[in-house]
Design an enzyme around this catalytic site. Sequence first.
Site, PDB file in Angstrom:
ATOM      1  N   GLY A  99       0.800  -1.212   0.000  1.00 22.87           N
ATOM      2  CA  GLY A  99       0.000   0.000   0.000  1.00 22.87           C
ATOM      3  C   GLY A  99       0.837   1.270   0.000  1.00 22.87           C
ATOM      4  O   GLY A  99       1.852   1.378  -0.672  1.00 22.87           O
ATOM      5  N   SER A 100       0.423   2.223   0.807  1.00 20.04           N
ATOM      6  CA  SER A 100       0.862   3.607   0.705  1.00 20.04           C
ATOM      7  C   SER A 100       2.333   3.817   1.024  1.00 20.04           C
ATOM      8  O   SER A 100       2.900   3.209   1.937  1.00 20.04           O
ATOM      9  CB  SER A 100       0.016   4.475   1.638  1.00 20.04           C
ATOM     10  OG  SER A 100       0.460   5.813   1.610  1.00 20.04           O
ATOM     11  N   CYS A 101       2.939   4.775   0.296  1.00 15.44           N
ATOM     12  CA  CYS A 101       4.298   5.229   0.589  1.00 15.44           C
ATOM     13  C   CYS A 101       4.363   5.973   1.913  1.00 15.44           C
ATOM     14  O   CYS A 101       5.453   6.168   2.465  1.00 15.44           O
ATOM     15  CB  CYS A 101       4.788   6.150  -0.525  1.00 15.44           C
ATOM     16  SG  CYS A 101       4.880   5.373  -2.151  1.00 15.44           S
TER      17      CYS A 101
END
Length: 587
Positions: free
Chosen positions: A64-66
């Site tokens: 998922g997200s950075c």
Amino acid sequence: MSPSTFQGIAYVQGKVSGQLLASNIELSFWGGTNPQTGEIIDRHHTLSGQFLQDTILAIPGGRGSCSGSGVMLELLLNDKGPKAILFERREDILTLGVMIAEEVFRKAIPIVMLGPEGFREVLGLDGRFVHVVNGRVYSDESLVTLDEHTLETGAIQSLPLASDVELSDIDRAFLDGAYGEAARVSMRIILRMADLLGARELMDITQVHVDGCIYTGPGSLIFAEKLRDWGGKVRVPTSLNSISIDQKRWRAQGIDPVFGEAAEKLADTYISMGARPTFTCAPYQLESAPKVGEQVAWAESNAVVYANSVLGAKTMKYPDFLDISIALTGRAPKGGPHVKANRLASVIARVTGVPGAVNIDDSFYPLLGYHVGAISPGQIPVVVGIESFSPCKDDLKAFGAAFATMSSAPMFHIVGATPEATSLDAVINEEFHPRSIEIDLKQLAESWNQLNSASHPQPVDLVSLGNPHFSLTETRKLAELCRGRAKDKNVAITVTCGRSTYGLASQAGLVGELEAFGVQFITDTCWCMITEPIIPPSTGAIMTNSGKYAHYGTGLTGRPFYFRSLARCVEAACGGCIADVPGWLSG
């Protein structure tokens, strides 16, 4: 079980002990973990409801997200994080968060990569008290060697900078402080990541997209302010991701002033270092979008996947904080998708039994992306079997965002749709021994049920659109669907988009038309950052056409979700039927 010792690779060394909290499923820290409490809030994860504090966490990797690196930093600064993390494979985003805590705040935890065999065996120790000493994991303290007993419990030992990375004259100048403290610290961070990646040289990049402008807590602001106060200035064109507020409207929207002012201060800090206030999670919609083959450094998971897969540009999935470090130097590790050999697929996803393009709706692409991400959590996939569907850019955007929610891979290929996948042979390397997986309607139906968390028919009181940010084409399509209809006064419909798209849509008369229908537009921020009071407290459900938000939204908002096509979202806004499954899927 007899006492065991497991040898791994330590990316951050140290000695700690604690109860093992283990799962064989990857975890996104952004949207999956509360940085203030340490609770795992990803309601689709096997560890949902567990708390990280005082545990030794074992997961295959992140996904998922950075922004997971930002959440990791806040967890460590809040003393709500795990005592150590054990990974199956190399993990960039969460490890970088620990490295930032160590380099800037002198606070860190051990990070160990065990490899597939060691990780599988460690999973069997779930719930037991284990000991981590540098790169070793012990199931019994009696196994800890005499030399390792001399280490103070809780002690963290920094790894030296990679000594075999080939440095240019300017790299050495950065490292020696010739360009100021901000550039010096940035170069240290870049070299530590190069060591993690196994990269042996750095390279010039043409632009950066910074995701670290999202306010994850005080640590994210302190870090940015330190770089600014140390004289940090970007050396290459730098755009900014969505921030945590609508900068022009947050006060009128009733946002908590403490949060709003901190988020605004963070955005202004990045602007003061020379970044552009683009404030969009879809920088590929900007005129500055990179061209095929261009070497860039982008953060934000969906943007990275789109840049690599759809634009044919080259970027790693850069963690928050590494993005600004690269912007301040213009230098990045030469590894990952920057190198052609690392862009090949090792998973072949064969779609079978799905009706033709004329029968599907736009919910197909995020649903397929979500499922492909789940079956390829760490490897680049290539999708075959939908060559005749001709997905548009918005379809690929929706596919990529949902894919990046479930997978840590930096890109995908779709034969006949993405630029490098002119054929299957063009994007696979037989030396990888790629595995082939069939995807049929039954499996997609299972993923559909996961995204639809509403357990029984519930009224919809909010329709959420624009995760990732709505494009001009999507805005035009929404206007077409709303014409001649009346919105239900009990249902809100809200669109998030970038400033650039909002300006173009306003010039085209679309904003005025949609606002007359009852659509609310929000710029600068995106749904993964939006909370009350923009999302009003109620007992109703949220409907979205975003696979990404349908996954994260339940944990972020505590509300049940419906995932539907854009047309179905408009029907729900008008008080229509919401409980149906699309005919192409049920058939």
